[in-house]
Enzyme design. Structure first.
Site, PDB file in Angstrom:
ATOM      1  N   ASP A  84       0.835  -1.200   0.000  1.00 10.36           N
ATOM      2  CA  ASP A  84       0.000   0.000   0.000  1.00 10.36           C
ATOM      3  C   ASP A  84       0.871   1.252   0.000  1.00 10.36           C
ATOM      4  OD1 ASP A  84      -2.465  -1.268  -0.067  1.00 10.36           O
ATOM      5  OD2 ASP A  84      -2.538  -1.489   2.114  1.00 10.36           O
TER       6      ASP A  84
ATOM      7  N   ARG B 118      -6.796  19.255  23.383  1.00  8.46           N
ATOM      8  CA  ARG B 118      -5.441  19.114  23.932  1.00  8.46           C
ATOM      9  C   ARG B 118      -5.081  17.641  23.933  1.00  8.46           C
ATOM     10  NH1 ARG B 118      -7.849  22.921  26.796  1.00  8.46           N
ATOM     11  NH2 ARG B 118      -6.763  24.881  27.249  1.00  8.46           N
TER      12      ARG B 118
ATOM     13  N   ASP C 266      -2.186  14.559  21.970  1.00  4.37           N
ATOM     14  CA  ASP C 266      -1.025  14.276  21.114  1.00  4.37           C
ATOM     15  C   ASP C 266      -1.203  14.816  19.711  1.00  4.37           C
ATOM     16  OD1 ASP C 266       0.191  13.049  23.185  1.00  4.37           O
ATOM     17  OD2 ASP C 266       0.232  11.034  22.309  1.00  4.37           O
TER      18      ASP C 266
HETATM   19  P1  NAP Z   1       4.532   1.969   6.729  1.00  5.60           P
HETATM   20  O1  NAP Z   1       5.065   2.271   8.078  1.00  5.60           O
HETATM   21  O2  NAP Z   1       5.151   0.886   5.921  1.00  5.60           O
HETATM   22  O3  NAP Z   1       2.950   1.685   6.807  1.00  5.60           O
HETATM   23  C1  NAP Z   1       2.334   1.192   7.914  1.00  5.60           C
HETATM   24  C2  NAP Z   1       1.354   0.098   7.513  1.00  5.60           C
HETATM   25  O4  NAP Z   1       0.149   0.680   7.010  1.00  5.60           O
HETATM   26  C3  NAP Z   1       1.869  -0.831   6.424  1.00  5.60           C
HETATM   27  O5  NAP Z   1       1.557  -2.156   6.816  1.00  5.60           O
HETATM   28  C4  NAP Z   1       1.053  -0.403   5.219  1.00  5.60           C
HETATM   29  O6  NAP Z   1       0.900  -1.434   4.285  1.00  5.60           O
HETATM   30  C5  NAP Z   1      -0.253  -0.078   5.870  1.00  5.60           C
HETATM   31  N1  NAP Z   1      -1.202   0.736   5.112  1.00  5.60           N
HETATM   32  C6  NAP Z   1      -0.975   1.813   4.325  1.00  5.60           C
HETATM   33  N2  NAP Z   1      -2.119   2.275   3.814  1.00  5.60           N
HETATM   34  C7  NAP Z   1      -3.099   1.470   4.284  1.00  5.60           C
HETATM   35  C8  NAP Z   1      -4.511   1.438   4.127  1.00  5.60           C
HETATM   36  N3  NAP Z   1      -5.133   2.369   3.403  1.00  5.60           N
HETATM   37  N4  NAP Z   1      -5.221   0.480   4.768  1.00  5.60           N
HETATM   38  C9  NAP Z   1      -4.614  -0.440   5.534  1.00  5.60           C
HETATM   39  N5  NAP Z   1      -3.281  -0.461   5.728  1.00  5.60           N
HETATM   40  C10 NAP Z   1      -2.542   0.483   5.114  1.00  5.60           C
HETATM   41  O7  NAP Z   1       4.520   3.325   5.881  1.00  5.60           O
HETATM   42  P2  NAP Z   1       3.929   3.534   4.434  1.00  5.60           P
HETATM   43  O8  NAP Z   1       3.854   2.231   3.729  1.00  5.60           O
HETATM   44  O9  NAP Z   1       4.656   4.658   3.827  1.00  5.60           O
HETATM   45  O10 NAP Z   1       2.433   4.007   4.745  1.00  5.60           O
HETATM   46  C11 NAP Z   1       2.157   5.244   5.311  1.00  5.60           C
HETATM   47  C12 NAP Z   1       0.953   5.008   6.162  1.00  5.60           C
HETATM   48  O11 NAP Z   1       1.307   4.391   7.380  1.00  5.60           O
HETATM   49  C13 NAP Z   1       0.263   6.282   6.594  1.00  5.60           C
HETATM   50  O12 NAP Z   1      -0.564   6.793   5.593  1.00  5.60           O
HETATM   51  C14 NAP Z   1      -0.499   5.801   7.811  1.00  5.60           C
HETATM   52  O13 NAP Z   1      -1.818   5.398   7.488  1.00  5.60           O
HETATM   53  C15 NAP Z   1       0.236   4.551   8.278  1.00  5.60           C
HETATM   54  N6  NAP Z   1       0.672   4.745   9.659  1.00  5.60           N
HETATM   55  C16 NAP Z   1       0.032   4.024  10.610  1.00  5.60           C
HETATM   56  C17 NAP Z   1       0.336   4.208  11.946  1.00  5.60           C
HETATM   57  C18 NAP Z   1      -0.411   3.401  12.967  1.00  5.60           C
HETATM   58  O14 NAP Z   1      -1.216   2.543  12.573  1.00  5.60           O
HETATM   59  N7  NAP Z   1      -0.206   3.653  14.241  1.00  5.60           N
HETATM   60  C19 NAP Z   1       1.305   5.130  12.327  1.00  5.60           C
HETATM   61  C20 NAP Z   1       1.940   5.857  11.327  1.00  5.60           C
HETATM   62  C21 NAP Z   1       1.604   5.663   9.987  1.00  5.60           C
HETATM   63  P3  NAP Z   1       2.104  -1.895   3.306  1.00  5.60           P
HETATM   64  O15 NAP Z   1       3.021  -2.710   4.145  1.00  5.60           O
HETATM   65  O16 NAP Z   1       1.394  -2.709   2.281  1.00  5.60           O
HETATM   66  O17 NAP Z   1       2.779  -0.674   2.749  1.00  5.60           O
END
Ligand code: NAP
Ligand code: MN
Length: 264
Positions: free
Chosen positions: A45, A148, A150
């Site tokens: 993704d 207020r 994070d």
């Molecule tokens: P990453 O750290 O590799 O992504 C985190 C996870 O989110 C990966 O497993 C990614 O899948 C999955 N993901 C991305 N879009 C998704 C969706 N629409 N539905 C379900 N899972 C999804 O970083 P990245 O690949 O660059 O992705 C950035 C995304 O990470 C941000 O947009 C945010 O949504 C997510 N994120 C999540 C958290 C959290 O859950 N606490 C914290 C920070 C960021 P893939 O392994 O297939 O890439």
């Protein structure tokens, strides 16, 4: 038809990318990574998020399709074993297009005039750089609460299964033109109060964040993270633009949710 392929960059994704490219060239499609009609993302993704931002200036002319080389993805829903089938479908059949809503983010600054606009496919988050994050939250021009904690997360329907879900947000079907506001660890006690529940806003109900004291913030747009100084306000709403996915077979959203989060 002109196509482009983006790869996650690991050897499995690169091999698959080169294979698909040579198959599609054999079918007389044209490789054009500047002005493609279709963009194939090979990886996860995150790879599709990257492809979306690379081609976000021509969303009305480009359709996306994702092949996953790791686990099942929400945007990457074809498996490597299917690429011959996918290549033939791309080359031979007029594809259907499914459109998903996007999030528009407009950051305005205290010195006036200048503003920055972004589109997010998953979400935008806002966090403080120093100390506690404090923002006045306005919805549709009305003061809603002083938050207020994070930070705050505004997600699209298709992004609702990503960061938003980890924050206790609901999963929204991508046929809904809406955005969701989710809290990150709000401070709630006798003095400070927030609604506590995620909110789903319809198109054209903008959400506006206004700094109370400290005007510097870390704002993320999908995987991109930037420091913004002297912020006057940050506005979120459903964007007029949409992302277009090329669909060659049905893969219902709730089946993807089930297969990703419940069981295979
Ligand atoms: P990453 O750290 O590799 O992504 C985190 C996870 O989110 C990966 O497993 C990614 O899948 C999955 N993901 C991305 N879009 C998704 C969706 N629409 N539905 C379900 N899972 C999804 O970083 P990245 O690949 O660059 O992705 C950035 C995304 O990470 C941000 O947009 C945010 O949504 C997510 N994120 C999540 C958290 C959290 O859950 N606490 C914290 C920070 C960021 P893939 O392994 O297939 O890439
Ligand atoms: Mn990733």
């Amino acid at each position: 038809m002109r196509f482009a392929i983006t790869s996650k960059g690991d050897s499995k994704s690169n091999t698959l990318m080169h294979k698909m490219k040579s198959y599609l060239l054999d079918f007389n499609l044209i490789y054009d990574d500047e002005q493609p009609d279709i963009v194939i993302s090979v990886g996860g993704d995150g790879t599709l998020l990257y492809a979306f931002h690379r081609y976000s200036s021509r969303l009305d002319k480009t359709a996306f399709v994702g092949v996953h080389t790791g686990h099942l993805g929400f945007y990457a829903d074809w498996v490597p074993e299917e690429i011959e089938k996918l290549v033939i479908a791309i080359a031979k059949t007029p594809f259907q297009v499914v459109e998903y809503p996007l999030l528009e983010v407009i950051v305005r600054y205290q010195n006036g005039g200048r503003e920055t606009r972004y589109l997010a496919l998953n979400e935008s988050t806002v966090k403080a750089v120093n100390g506690t994050f404090v923002m006045d939250v306005e919805i549709r021009g009305q003061h809603f609460e002083r938050f207020r904690g994070d930070g705050l997360c505004l997600s699209t329907p298709s992004g609702s299964t990503a960061y938003n879900k980890a924050l206790g947000g609901a999963i929204l079907h991508p046929s809904l033109p809406a955005i969701q506001l989710a809290e990150m660890a709000s401070i709630n006690n006798k003095v400070f109060r927030t609604v506590g529940s995620p909110l789903v806003l319809p198109a054209h109900h903008a959400c506006l964040l206004k700094p109370v004291n400290e005007p510097d913030f870390k704002i993320t747009i999908d995987h991109l993270s930037l420091l913004h100084k002297d912020v006057k306000s940050i506005q979120f709403r459903v964007a007029d633009e949409k992302i277009r996915f090329a669909r060659f077979r049905p893969f219902p959203f709730w089946k993807r949710v089930h297969d990703s989060f419940v069981a295979d």
